[in-house]
Design a protein around this motif. Structure first.
Motif, mmCIF file in Angstrom:
data_model
loop_
_atom_site.group_PDB
_atom_site.id
_atom_site.type_symbol
_atom_site.label_atom_id
_atom_site.label_comp_id
_atom_site.label_asym_id
_atom_site.label_seq_id
_atom_site.Cartn_x
_atom_site.Cartn_y
_atom_site.Cartn_z
ATOM 1 N N ALA A 11 15.305 63.507 -25.189
ATOM 2 C CA ALA A 11 13.989 63.446 -24.546
ATOM 3 C C ALA A 11 14.146 63.252 -23.041
ATOM 4 O O ALA A 11 13.446 63.890 -22.246
ATOM 5 C CB ALA A 11 13.149 62.330 -25.158
ATOM 6 N N GLU A 12 15.067 62.378 -22.637
ATOM 7 C CA GLU A 12 15.283 62.138 -21.210
ATOM 8 C C GLU A 12 15.806 63.388 -20.507
ATOM 9 O O GLU A 12 15.433 63.671 -19.366
ATOM 10 C CB GLU A 12 16.240 60.970 -21.009
ATOM 11 C CG GLU A 12 15.631 59.645 -21.373
ATOM 12 C CD GLU A 12 16.594 58.475 -21.352
ATOM 13 O OE1 GLU A 12 16.108 57.334 -21.365
ATOM 14 O OE2 GLU A 12 17.836 58.695 -21.340
ATOM 15 N N ALA A 13 16.654 64.160 -21.192
ATOM 16 C CA ALA A 13 17.185 65.383 -20.599
ATOM 17 C C ALA A 13 16.089 66.420 -20.394
ATOM 18 O O ALA A 13 16.107 67.180 -19.423
ATOM 19 C CB ALA A 13 18.291 65.958 -21.490
ATOM 20 N N LEU A 46 -1.906 60.042 -27.468
ATOM 21 C CA LEU A 46 -0.679 59.563 -26.828
ATOM 22 C C LEU A 46 0.072 60.724 -26.183
ATOM 23 O O LEU A 46 0.488 60.644 -25.023
ATOM 24 C CB LEU A 46 0.213 58.856 -27.850
ATOM 25 C CG LEU A 46 1.583 58.419 -27.355
ATOM 26 C CD1 LEU A 46 1.453 57.303 -26.325
ATOM 27 C CD2 LEU A 46 2.445 57.968 -28.523
ATOM 28 N N LEU A 47 0.215 61.810 -26.916
ATOM 29 C CA LEU A 47 0.938 62.968 -26.393
ATOM 30 C C LEU A 47 0.223 63.577 -25.196
ATOM 31 O O LEU A 47 0.832 63.825 -24.154
ATOM 32 C CB LEU A 47 1.109 64.020 -27.492
ATOM 33 C CG LEU A 47 1.956 63.606 -28.692
ATOM 34 C CD1 LEU A 47 1.895 64.674 -29.774
ATOM 35 C CD2 LEU A 47 3.387 63.315 -28.292
ATOM 36 N N ARG A 48 -1.077 63.785 -25.344
ATOM 37 C CA ARG A 48 -1.831 64.446 -24.274
ATOM 38 C C ARG A 48 -1.966 63.566 -23.040
ATOM 39 O O ARG A 48 -1.955 64.068 -21.923
ATOM 40 C CB ARG A 48 -3.185 64.892 -24.803
ATOM 41 C CG ARG A 48 -3.000 66.036 -25.798
ATOM 42 C CD ARG A 48 -4.290 66.653 -26.268
ATOM 43 N NE ARG A 48 -3.969 67.715 -27.208
ATOM 44 C CZ ARG A 48 -4.076 67.606 -28.528
ATOM 45 N NH1 ARG A 48 -4.572 66.503 -29.067
ATOM 46 N NH2 ARG A 48 -3.735 68.603 -29.310
ATOM 47 N N SER A 80 11.119 62.458 -31.237
ATOM 48 C CA SER A 80 11.758 63.596 -31.886
ATOM 49 C C SER A 80 10.820 64.804 -31.880
ATOM 50 O O SER A 80 11.231 65.939 -31.601
ATOM 51 C CB SER A 80 12.152 63.233 -33.319
ATOM 52 O OG SER A 80 12.734 64.328 -33.964
ATOM 53 N N PHE A 81 9.541 64.567 -32.173
ATOM 54 C CA PHE A 81 8.539 65.635 -32.125
ATOM 55 C C PHE A 81 8.418 66.185 -30.699
ATOM 56 O O PHE A 81 8.353 67.406 -30.493
ATOM 57 C CB PHE A 81 7.192 65.126 -32.617
ATOM 58 C CG PHE A 81 6.073 66.101 -32.426
ATOM 59 C CD1 PHE A 81 5.995 67.252 -33.190
ATOM 60 C CD2 PHE A 81 5.088 65.872 -31.478
ATOM 61 C CE1 PHE A 81 4.963 68.165 -33.014
ATOM 62 C CE2 PHE A 81 4.055 66.777 -31.298
ATOM 63 C CZ PHE A 81 3.990 67.925 -32.064
ATOM 64 N N CYS A 82 8.415 65.295 -29.707
ATOM 65 C CA CYS A 82 8.318 65.721 -28.307
ATOM 66 C C CYS A 82 9.500 66.615 -27.933
ATOM 67 O O CYS A 82 9.330 67.618 -27.235
ATOM 68 C CB CYS A 82 8.272 64.514 -27.379
ATOM 69 S SG CYS A 82 6.787 63.530 -27.519
#
Length: 143
Positions: A11-13, A46-48, A80-82
């Motif tokens: 995710a950080e990458a 949260l995602l949006r 993981s979804f992100c």
């Protein structure tokens, strides 16, 4: 927090360390009981609110995999979804096509003022603060 091997790093990458930390902070704010999980019904917001734009179908499929909209999901599951959503090449291609008219030299660059105008006035608009964060993350990633 404990993460599955590589999920946080992946995710950080993709999104940058600052963006992942802001996401984790927002997740923790929604984790009212301190259980390490939130209701699936909170995931789309949260995602949006963190700059991601998954489709309703993607969110529905993810929640079905993770236990359904009334089930609880962990930060690890959402990250993981992100990562999966962030690696979606069609999304990257769609973004490239959207910004192409504003990049006449085809260098993959859009002037900041144009980017700011598009992000605050077209489609699902972002706040000025959100756009400032995006620009800061983009500029930090260019170093």
């Amino acid at each position: 927090q404990v993460f599955a091997m590589g999920v946080k790093e992946d995710a950080e990458a993709i999104f940058g360390v600052g963006s992942v930390q802001r996401f984790l902070d927002a997740f923790a704010d929604r984790d009212r009981g301190g259980t390490g999980s939130i209701s699936g019904s909170e995931v789309p917001h949260l995602l949006r609110s963190n700059g991601l734009a998954p489709t309703e179908l993607q969110v529905s499929q993810y929640l079905a995999e993770a236990g359904g909209p009334d089930g609880k999901v962990t930060s690890d599951q959402v990250l993981s979804f992100c990562v999966r959503t962030g690696k979606d090449e069609s999304t990257l291609e769609e973004l490239s096509l959207f910004f192409a008219p504003f990049d006449p030299d085809e260098k993959g660059l859009v002037p900041k003022h144009v980017f700011r105008n598009l992000m605050t006035n077209v489609g699902e608009c972002f706040s000025a603060e959100q756009v400032d964060e995006m620009i800061a993350d983009i500029c930090a990633g260019a170093d």
